[in-house]
Structure formats: structure tokens, C-alpha cells
Design an enzyme around this catalytic site. Structure first.
Site, PDB file in Angstrom:
ATOM      1  N   CYS A   1       0.781  -1.119  -0.003  1.00 22.39           N
ATOM      2  CA  CYS A   1       0.192   0.057   0.128  1.00 22.39           C
ATOM      3  C   CYS A   1       0.894   1.450   0.040  1.00 22.39           C
ATOM      4  O   CYS A   1       0.536   2.234  -0.408  1.00 22.39           O
ATOM      5  CB  CYS A   1      -0.973   0.117   1.160  1.00 22.39           C
ATOM      6  SG  CYS A   1      -2.048  -1.292   1.050  1.00 22.39           S
TER       7      CYS A   1
ATOM      8  N   HIS B   1      -3.381   7.509   1.782  1.00 24.88           N
ATOM      9  CA  HIS B   1      -3.633   6.038   1.362  1.00 24.88           C
ATOM     10  C   HIS B   1      -4.902   5.973   1.847  1.00 24.88           C
ATOM     11  O   HIS B   1      -5.361   6.120   3.035  1.00 24.88           O
ATOM     12  CB  HIS B   1      -2.519   4.932   1.859  1.00 24.88           C
ATOM     13  CG  HIS B   1      -3.175   3.489   1.729  1.00 24.88           C
ATOM     14  ND1 HIS B   1      -3.525   3.106   0.517  1.00 24.88           N
ATOM     15  CD2 HIS B   1      -3.217   2.519   2.702  1.00 24.88           C
ATOM     16  CE1 HIS B   1      -3.854   1.812   0.754  1.00 24.88           C
ATOM     17  NE2 HIS B   1      -3.711   1.598   1.850  1.00 24.88           N
TER      18      HIS B   1
ATOM     19  N   ASN C   1     -10.020   0.186  -0.614  1.00 26.59           N
ATOM     20  CA  ASN C   1      -8.459   0.127  -0.569  1.00 26.59           C
ATOM     21  C   ASN C   1      -7.932  -0.267  -2.090  1.00 26.59           C
ATOM     22  O   ASN C   1      -8.245  -1.652  -2.007  1.00 26.59           O
ATOM     23  CB  ASN C   1      -7.980  -0.745   0.790  1.00 26.59           C
ATOM     24  CG  ASN C   1      -6.794  -0.678   0.856  1.00 26.59           C
ATOM     25  OD1 ASN C   1      -5.876  -0.363   0.100  1.00 26.59           O
ATOM     26  ND2 ASN C   1      -6.354  -1.004   2.086  1.00 26.59           N
TER      27      ASN C   1
HETATM   28  O1  UT7 Z   1      -4.049  -0.708   3.421  1.00 25.90           O
HETATM   29  C1  UT7 Z   1      -3.033  -1.456   4.352  1.00 25.90           C
HETATM   30  C2  UT7 Z   1      -3.372  -0.791   5.737  1.00 25.90           C
HETATM   31  N1  UT7 Z   1      -4.540  -1.555   6.055  1.00 25.90           N
HETATM   32  C3  UT7 Z   1      -5.417  -1.005   7.063  1.00 25.90           C
HETATM   33  O2  UT7 Z   1      -4.891   0.242   7.457  1.00 25.90           O
HETATM   34  C4  UT7 Z   1      -6.305  -1.588   7.695  1.00 25.90           C
HETATM   35  C5  UT7 Z   1      -6.519  -1.624   9.265  1.00 25.90           C
HETATM   36  N2  UT7 Z   1      -7.655  -1.931   9.883  1.00 25.90           N
HETATM   37  C6  UT7 Z   1      -8.888  -1.561   9.812  1.00 25.90           C
HETATM   38  O3  UT7 Z   1      -9.196  -0.846   8.843  1.00 25.90           O
HETATM   39  C7  UT7 Z   1      -9.793  -2.157  10.796  1.00 25.90           C
HETATM   40  O4  UT7 Z   1      -9.201  -2.576  11.875  1.00 25.90           O
HETATM   41  C8  UT7 Z   1     -11.043  -3.273   9.971  1.00 25.90           C
HETATM   42  C9  UT7 Z   1     -11.867  -2.382   9.145  1.00 25.90           C
HETATM   43  C10 UT7 Z   1     -10.072  -4.242   9.182  1.00 25.90           C
HETATM   44  C11 UT7 Z   1     -11.763  -3.939  11.014  1.00 25.90           C
HETATM   45  O5  UT7 Z   1     -12.342  -3.072  11.885  1.00 25.90           O
HETATM   46  P1  UT7 Z   1     -12.463  -2.993  13.231  1.00 25.90           P
HETATM   47  O6  UT7 Z   1     -13.439  -1.889  14.135  1.00 25.90           O
HETATM   48  O7  UT7 Z   1     -10.989  -3.242  13.877  1.00 25.90           O
HETATM   49  O8  UT7 Z   1     -13.283  -4.573  13.564  1.00 25.90           O
HETATM   50  P2  UT7 Z   1     -12.818  -5.939  14.434  1.00 25.90           P
HETATM   51  O9  UT7 Z   1     -11.752  -6.607  13.345  1.00 25.90           O
HETATM   52  O10 UT7 Z   1     -12.470  -5.530  15.608  1.00 25.90           O
HETATM   53  O11 UT7 Z   1     -14.113  -6.797  14.337  1.00 25.90           O
HETATM   54  C12 UT7 Z   1     -14.992  -6.417  15.049  1.00 25.90           C
HETATM   55  C13 UT7 Z   1     -16.237  -7.319  14.902  1.00 25.90           C
HETATM   56  C14 UT7 Z   1     -15.865  -8.777  14.857  1.00 25.90           C
HETATM   57  O12 UT7 Z   1     -16.813  -9.460  15.653  1.00 25.90           O
HETATM   58  P3  UT7 Z   1     -16.955  -9.854  17.149  1.00 25.90           P
HETATM   59  O13 UT7 Z   1     -15.452 -10.584  17.509  1.00 25.90           O
HETATM   60  O14 UT7 Z   1     -16.845  -8.515  17.838  1.00 25.90           O
HETATM   61  O15 UT7 Z   1     -18.212 -10.730  17.382  1.00 25.90           O
HETATM   62  C15 UT7 Z   1     -15.639  -9.298  13.409  1.00 25.90           C
HETATM   63  O16 UT7 Z   1     -15.938 -10.637  13.351  1.00 25.90           O
HETATM   64  O17 UT7 Z   1     -16.830  -7.251  13.580  1.00 25.90           O
HETATM   65  C16 UT7 Z   1     -16.775  -8.488  13.127  1.00 25.90           C
HETATM   66  N3  UT7 Z   1     -16.565  -8.336  11.464  1.00 25.90           N
HETATM   67  C17 UT7 Z   1     -17.579  -7.956  10.592  1.00 25.90           C
HETATM   68  N4  UT7 Z   1     -18.900  -8.007  10.526  1.00 25.90           N
HETATM   69  C18 UT7 Z   1     -19.535  -7.961   9.464  1.00 25.90           C
HETATM   70  C19 UT7 Z   1     -15.294  -8.487  10.844  1.00 25.90           C
HETATM   71  N5  UT7 Z   1     -15.508  -8.234   9.465  1.00 25.90           N
HETATM   72  C20 UT7 Z   1     -16.861  -8.032   9.352  1.00 25.90           C
HETATM   73  C21 UT7 Z   1     -17.666  -7.816   8.144  1.00 25.90           C
HETATM   74  N6  UT7 Z   1     -19.116  -7.474   8.317  1.00 25.90           N
HETATM   75  N7  UT7 Z   1     -17.090  -7.438   6.978  1.00 25.90           N
END
Ligand code: UT7
Length: 325
Positions: free
Chosen positions: A113, A252, A282
Site C-alpha cells: 500500500c 492512502h 482500498n
Molecule cells: O492498506 C493497508 C493498511 N490496512 C489498514 O490500514 C486496515 C486497518 N484495519 C482496519 O481498517 C480495521 O481494523 C478493519 C476495518 C479491518 C476492522 O474494523 P474493526 O473495527 O477493527 O473490527 P474488528 O476486526 O475488531 O471486528 C469487530 C467485529 C468482529 O466480531 P466480534 O468478534 O466482535 O463478534 C468481527 O468478526 O466485526 C466482525 N466483522 C464483521 N462483521 C460484519 C469483521 N468483518 C466483518 C464484516 N461484516 N465484513
């Protein structure tokens, strides 16, 4: 020493748009979750006839047209991608041939990225040495090809596309210190200890497969905010400007919440951040030049503006470039 200046920009997107509503038919997700956690509303996904090189060629042609130049005017092509057409040769050489550029230098840069930041800094350095006169710097990706379409934690986040700029070697008669156009400062970093937080689980020398993207999102998120704020401060200090002087940040486009958090840390008004993550998702190395071209073509980024590019990605790698248009 004055840096290279941008003469034109271009971008290209696949023809197929995939909305969040369509994603809900593939994995257990919702429009509400995707918008609230990321800001993404749709992404473009390449069809069978669209490849990293075809998107790169379209973006490059559009940048050349914008700059008023011909392929023969280009003697350096640096293409940032993590999704090349083939393991080798470099996709840049395919683009060179398709454009009709003869001779010169062409190679790929792999910094995921942050690839466009690594590519523009490398091109600027080569142009400063006199090795080349005019460069096409391209970020192009087909991340849809390396996604695990059953993993809802990653497949909703990415899209395909390409962006390009034409860079010209520094004009020694003007000086960026006196408000002339050109790159003012760049900083790049890498930390290989964070490999396992964001990587592809395949490759020629390990599995002999292409593999799929794997990410520990919340951990990457925390590192992104810290690393991006830090490198932005570094470039600002190095160039002797104040954050208030910056007209536009072109970040980005990984997650709207990362953009907001970084802006808050730097005390930069949200109106000065270019946001395209809602439309493109992204697109890895393509995201900064795609966002830059969008904001130039809609009239926001103008001649004389002070613009900051910034990105962070797998590796980890991260970087920032400050330039005057
Ligand atoms: O480009 C390179 C750099 N990349 C980045 O900078 C990405 C950085 N990370 C992020 O943008 C975020 O961490 C994400 C968007 C990937 C995830 O968001 P988050 O607020 O950190 O969510 P999380 O991973 O902590 O997940 C929260 C909940 C989980 O459920 P439980 O365990 O709380 O029951 C996940 O299983 O959301 C669930 N979840 C989803 N639910 C619906 C994860 N993905 C999804 C989804 N739809 N697509």
C-alpha cells in the site's frame, strides 16, 4: 536541491462496480457494518479482460494526455504493485511496450500500500541524478485476485484500479523554497518485524502459489495511525513548513477512521483531506494516485497548492512526500 515536479496525472478503474449490498450476497456482512467501520460504500472489481497492466496503461495514457506529452517523451517507468501480471518480468516492462515507449528504464516496486510513495521517491531520486528526464510513476493493482472471497474480515475492504503521474526532472532555474513546483521532502520507512500482521500466504519460492491476503486488522489499524502521524511530522519538520500551510493531504485510502484519526493527531481540518475510500475502497498502491487524480480533475488541487501524500502498508512499509503543485 529542488525536487522533480508533476506535469500531469491520470487514473483508471475497472468497469464493474460492486456495492456493499452485493457484498452481502457473498459473505455474512452488512452495508451498515462496512460503512460504519471503514467508510467504504462500493469498490471496482476487474473483469477477466482487465489486468494490472491494462489498468496501468489506461492510467498512464490519461496522465500523458494531461501532461501534453507523448510516450516517446518518457524514459523511466516505475510501477508500484503487489499484484503483477506475472511473477516476472516486471509489469512496468509490459506497460512500456503497450504504451510504445522505447528504451529507457522500467521496473516494478513492491511496497504494497505504500508502493506509490516508494515509487515516486525512487523516480525523483533517479531524475535528480540525471539518469532520466521524464518518468511515469504508476500505482496499479488487482487485489481482487488475491482476496479470500470467503473471509469477510478482508474481502469487503479492497478494490482494483490504477493511478499515474508524469514527473519531470528538477528545473534548476526555479526553487521550491521560493514557491516553485516540485517535491520538497520525502521520507520512507520499513519494519519487517510486523510481517505477520499483513501478508499474502503464498509466493513462488514458498508455496509455488499466488496465495491470499491475510490481515490482523485491528493491530494494523493501531500501527497505521502511529506510523502515519510520525512520518507526517517528520516530513513537516524536515521541510520547515507548518501543518497549517498544507492545502491538501492525499492519504492512502484504507479506512475513513484512519484518515480521521491521523487528521485529528495533526490538527488538520477534515475538509483538507482527500477521501475516495467510499468510492474505490482500498486499492493498495493505486489509492494515492487515484485520489490525487480525482481531486485534480474535480478542481480541488490546483497549481501552487502544497500537497502531502502519505501511505502505510504490508511489510510494514510507510512514507510521506510533500510537494508544491
Ligand atoms: O492498506 C493497508 C493498511 N490496512 C489498514 O490500514 C486496515 C486497518 N484495519 C482496519 O481498517 C480495521 O481494523 C478493519 C476495518 C479491518 C476492522 O474494523 P474493526 O473495527 O477493527 O473490527 P474488528 O476486526 O475488531 O471486528 C469487530 C467485529 C468482529 O466480531 P466480534 O468478534 O466482535 O463478534 C468481527 O468478526 O466485526 C466482525 N466483522 C464483521 N462483521 C460484519 C469483521 N468483518 C466483518 C464484516 N461484516 N465484513
Amino acid at each position: 536541491m529542488p525536487g522533480s515536479r508533476i506535469l500531469g496525472s491520470g487514473s483508471a478503474l475497472p468497469s464493474r462496480v460492486v456495492t456493499n449490498a452485493e457484498m452481502t450476497t457473498m459473505v455474512d456482512t452488512s452495508d451498515e457494518w462496512i460503512v460504519e467501520r471503514t467508510g467504504i460504500r462500493q469498490r471496482y472489481i476487474a473483469g477477466d479482460d482487465e489486468t494490472t497492466s491494462s489498468l496501468a496503461v489506461d492510467a498512464a495514457r490519461s496522465a500523458l494526455k494531461d501532461a501534453g506529452l507523448e510516450p516517446a517523451d518518457i524514459d523511466l517507468i516505475v510501477l508500484a504493485t503487489a499484484t503483477p501480471d506475472n511473477t516476472f518480468p516486471a509489469t512496468a516492462t509490459k506497460v512500456q511496450h503497450a504504451l510504445g515507449c522505447h528504451g529507457g528504464i522500467a521496473f516494478d516496486v513492491a511496497a504494497v500500500c505504500s508502493g506509490f510513495l516508494y515509487a515516486i521517491t525512487t523516480a525523483d531520486s533517479l531524475l535528480k541524478t540525471g539518469m532520466a528526464r521524464r518518468a511515469l510513476v504508476i500505482g496499479a493493482e488487482t487485489f481482487s485476485r488475491i482476496l479470500d472471497w470467503e473471509d469477510r474480515t478482508t474481502c469487503v475492504l479492497f478494490g482494483d484500479g490504477a493511478g499515474a503521474v508524469v514527473l519531470e526532472a528538477p528545473d534548476r532555474s526555479t526553487s521550491v523554497e521560493n514557491g516553485g513546483p516540485g517535491i520538497i521532502a520525502s521520507r520512507l520507512h520499513a519494519d519487517g518485524a510486523q510481517h505477520d500482521l499483513l501478508y499474502v500466504d503464498g509466493g513462488p519460492s514458498t508455496t509455488q502459489t499466488v496465495g491470499h491476503l491475510r490481515m490482523r486488522g485491528p493491530e494494523v489499524f493501531k500501527h497505521a495511525v502511529v506510523n502515519l502521524s510520525s512520518v507526517l511530522h517528520e516530513v513537516i519538520e524536515n521541510s520547515g513548513i507548518s501543518a497549517d500551510d498544507i492545502d491538501w493531504i492525499v492519504p492512502h485510502q484504507a479506512n475513513k477512521r484512519i484518515l480521521d484519526a491521523t487528521a485529528r493527531k495533526l490538527k488538520i481540518a477534515p475538509e483538507r483531506i482527500i477521501v475516495t475510500v467510499d468510492q474505490h475502497a482500498n486499492t493498495s498502491a493505486a489509492s494515492v494516485p487515484l485520489a490525487f487524480d480525482t481531486a485534480r480533475k474535480d478542481g480541488r488541487i490546483k497549481s501552487g497548492d502544497l500537497v502531502m501524500f502519505e501511505a502505510m502498508g504490508g511489510g510494514f512499509t510507510w512514507g510521506a512526500t510533500l510537494l508544491r503543485m
